[in-house]
Design a protein around this motif. Structure first.
Motif, PDB file in Angstrom:
ATOM      1  N   TYR A 243       0.833  -1.202   0.000  1.00  0.00           N
ATOM      2  CA  TYR A 243       0.000   0.000   0.000  1.00  0.00           C
ATOM      3  C   TYR A 243       0.872   1.258   0.000  1.00  0.00           C
ATOM      4  O   TYR A 243       0.627   2.204  -0.748  1.00  0.00           O
ATOM      5  CB  TYR A 243      -0.923  -0.006   1.219  1.00  0.00           C
ATOM      6  CG  TYR A 243      -1.586   1.322   1.482  1.00  0.00           C
ATOM      7  CD1 TYR A 243      -2.661   1.745   0.707  1.00  0.00           C
ATOM      8  CD2 TYR A 243      -1.127   2.141   2.502  1.00  0.00           C
ATOM      9  CE1 TYR A 243      -3.260   2.970   0.948  1.00  0.00           C
ATOM     10  CE2 TYR A 243      -1.719   3.363   2.743  1.00  0.00           C
ATOM     11  CZ  TYR A 243      -2.786   3.776   1.962  1.00  0.00           C
ATOM     12  OH  TYR A 243      -3.369   4.989   2.197  1.00  0.00           O
ATOM     13  N   ARG A 244       1.905   1.260   0.829  1.00  0.00           N
ATOM     14  CA  ARG A 244       2.791   2.415   0.927  1.00  0.00           C
ATOM     15  C   ARG A 244       3.517   2.649  -0.394  1.00  0.00           C
ATOM     16  O   ARG A 244       3.609   3.781  -0.867  1.00  0.00           O
ATOM     17  CB  ARG A 244       3.798   2.227   2.060  1.00  0.00           C
ATOM     18  CG  ARG A 244       4.684   3.455   2.239  1.00  0.00           C
ATOM     19  CD  ARG A 244       5.626   3.304   3.365  1.00  0.00           C
ATOM     20  NE  ARG A 244       6.473   2.133   3.099  1.00  0.00           N
ATOM     21  CZ  ARG A 244       7.305   1.627   3.965  1.00  0.00           C
ATOM     22  NH1 ARG A 244       7.387   2.133   5.175  1.00  0.00           N
ATOM     23  NH2 ARG A 244       8.051   0.594   3.657  1.00  0.00           N
ATOM     24  N   GLN A 245       4.031   1.597  -1.016  1.00  0.00           N
ATOM     25  CA  GLN A 245       4.712   1.754  -2.298  1.00  0.00           C
ATOM     26  C   GLN A 245       3.768   2.289  -3.367  1.00  0.00           C
ATOM     27  O   GLN A 245       4.139   3.159  -4.156  1.00  0.00           O
ATOM     28  CB  GLN A 245       5.308   0.419  -2.742  1.00  0.00           C
ATOM     29  CG  GLN A 245       6.523   0.013  -1.946  1.00  0.00           C
ATOM     30  CD  GLN A 245       7.052  -1.357  -2.359  1.00  0.00           C
ATOM     31  OE1 GLN A 245       6.438  -2.042  -3.168  1.00  0.00           O
ATOM     32  NE2 GLN A 245       8.174  -1.754  -1.789  1.00  0.00           N
ATOM     33  N   ALA A 246       2.538   1.787  -3.397  1.00  0.00           N
ATOM     34  CA  ALA A 246       1.566   2.271  -4.374  1.00  0.00           C
ATOM     35  C   ALA A 246       1.233   3.740  -4.132  1.00  0.00           C
ATOM     36  O   ALA A 246       1.135   4.528  -5.077  1.00  0.00           O
ATOM     37  CB  ALA A 246       0.299   1.423  -4.313  1.00  0.00           C
ATOM     38  N   THR A 247       1.092   4.098  -2.866  1.00  0.00           N
ATOM     39  CA  THR A 247       0.791   5.486  -2.528  1.00  0.00           C
ATOM     40  C   THR A 247       1.946   6.406  -2.906  1.00  0.00           C
ATOM     41  O   THR A 247       1.737   7.482  -3.465  1.00  0.00           O
ATOM     42  CB  THR A 247       0.470   5.619  -1.024  1.00  0.00           C
ATOM     43  OG1 THR A 247      -0.599   4.730  -0.698  1.00  0.00           O
ATOM     44  CG2 THR A 247       0.096   7.036  -0.660  1.00  0.00           C
ATOM     45  N   VAL A 248       3.160   5.986  -2.632  1.00  0.00           N
ATOM     46  CA  VAL A 248       4.330   6.797  -2.973  1.00  0.00           C
ATOM     47  C   VAL A 248       4.422   6.963  -4.486  1.00  0.00           C
ATOM     48  O   VAL A 248       4.682   8.058  -4.987  1.00  0.00           O
ATOM     49  CB  VAL A 248       5.616   6.173  -2.380  1.00  0.00           C
ATOM     50  CG1 VAL A 248       6.853   6.809  -2.966  1.00  0.00           C
ATOM     51  CG2 VAL A 248       5.618   6.294  -0.873  1.00  0.00           C
ATOM     52  N   ARG A 249       4.210   5.880  -5.244  1.00  0.00           N
ATOM     53  CA  ARG A 249       4.235   5.969  -6.706  1.00  0.00           C
ATOM     54  C   ARG A 249       3.167   6.945  -7.199  1.00  0.00           C
ATOM     55  O   ARG A 249       3.414   7.768  -8.078  1.00  0.00           O
ATOM     56  CB  ARG A 249       4.011   4.591  -7.327  1.00  0.00           C
ATOM     57  CG  ARG A 249       5.309   3.931  -7.730  1.00  0.00           C
ATOM     58  CD  ARG A 249       5.063   2.654  -8.502  1.00  0.00           C
ATOM     59  NE  ARG A 249       5.281   1.533  -7.582  1.00  0.00           N
ATOM     60  CZ  ARG A 249       4.384   0.648  -7.219  1.00  0.00           C
ATOM     61  NH1 ARG A 249       3.184   0.673  -7.735  1.00  0.00           N
ATOM     62  NH2 ARG A 249       4.685  -0.308  -6.372  1.00  0.00           N
ATOM     63  N   LYS A 250       1.965   6.850  -6.614  1.00  0.00           N
ATOM     64  CA  LYS A 250       0.865   7.735  -7.006  1.00  0.00           C
ATOM     65  C   LYS A 250       1.226   9.196  -6.711  1.00  0.00           C
ATOM     66  O   LYS A 250       1.003  10.079  -7.546  1.00  0.00           O
ATOM     67  CB  LYS A 250      -0.400   7.340  -6.258  1.00  0.00           C
ATOM     68  CG  LYS A 250      -1.601   8.197  -6.551  1.00  0.00           C
ATOM     69  CD  LYS A 250      -2.787   7.729  -5.726  1.00  0.00           C
ATOM     70  CE  LYS A 250      -3.803   8.833  -5.610  1.00  0.00           C
ATOM     71  NZ  LYS A 250      -4.828   8.536  -4.630  1.00  0.00           N
ATOM     72  N   LEU A 251       1.804   9.461  -5.547  1.00  0.00           N
ATOM     73  CA  LEU A 251       2.198  10.826  -5.194  1.00  0.00           C
ATOM     74  C   LEU A 251       3.301  11.342  -6.103  1.00  0.00           C
ATOM     75  O   LEU A 251       3.307  12.525  -6.488  1.00  0.00           O
ATOM     76  CB  LEU A 251       2.638  10.881  -3.732  1.00  0.00           C
ATOM     77  CG  LEU A 251       1.533  10.728  -2.702  1.00  0.00           C
ATOM     78  CD1 LEU A 251       2.130  10.652  -1.304  1.00  0.00           C
ATOM     79  CD2 LEU A 251       0.542  11.869  -2.805  1.00  0.00           C
TER      80      LEU A 251
ATOM     81  N   GLU B  74       1.634  12.291  -9.354  1.00  0.00           N
ATOM     82  CA  GLU B  74       0.912  13.557  -9.188  1.00  0.00           C
ATOM     83  C   GLU B  74       1.880  14.731  -9.112  1.00  0.00           C
ATOM     84  O   GLU B  74       1.610  15.800  -9.669  1.00  0.00           O
ATOM     85  CB  GLU B  74       0.045  13.505  -7.938  1.00  0.00           C
ATOM     86  CG  GLU B  74      -1.170  12.620  -8.067  1.00  0.00           C
ATOM     87  CD  GLU B  74      -1.997  12.571  -6.792  1.00  0.00           C
ATOM     88  OE1 GLU B  74      -1.654  13.270  -5.809  1.00  0.00           O
ATOM     89  OE2 GLU B  74      -2.986  11.820  -6.774  1.00  0.00           O
TER      90      GLU B  74
END
Length: 111
Positions: free
Chosen positions: A65-73, A76
């Motif tokens: 989840y953290r890796q996906a969130t970091v990639r998304k950020l 963006e």
């Protein structure tokens, strides 16, 4: 008792103190800059060492989840940088057009 040689030494006495205070001030500014740079370096080392140590929390779901969130950020952030670049280009183009318009107005109606 006042002697003539007192007039000769007075400017040197005053200049010595002024130069001394200036050197003291410069030294203090240099030391403050060195300490500030050292503190910033320590903070940067702490964040990089913490980021390196926090690579895995031993909870696979959270790590994913953290890796996906970091990639998304990061995506963006890149899109936002591109948007800002477009705004800067538009502002530059508008400023350049205004410059050209003012130059044409100054030169008058040319044939």
């Amino acid at each position: 008792m006042f002697h003539l040689h007192h007039l000769f030494f007075l400017p040197f006495f005053v200049m010595f103190h002024v130069v001394g205070f200036v050197l003291l001030f410069i030294g203090a500014m240099v030391l403050m800059k060195v300490f500030r740079r050292g503190r910033a370096g320590l903070c940067a080392k702490r964040t990089t060492s913490n980021a390196g140590n926090s690579g895995s929390t031993k909870n696979r779901a959270f790590d994913d989840y953290r890796q996906a969130t970091v990639r998304k950020l990061e995506l963006e952030a890149e899109e936002f940088r591109k948007y800002l670049d477009g705004l800067r280009r538009a502002a530059d183009a508008a400023a350049f057009e205004a410059f050209l318009k003012s130059r044409r107005a100054e030169s008058g109606p040319a044939a």
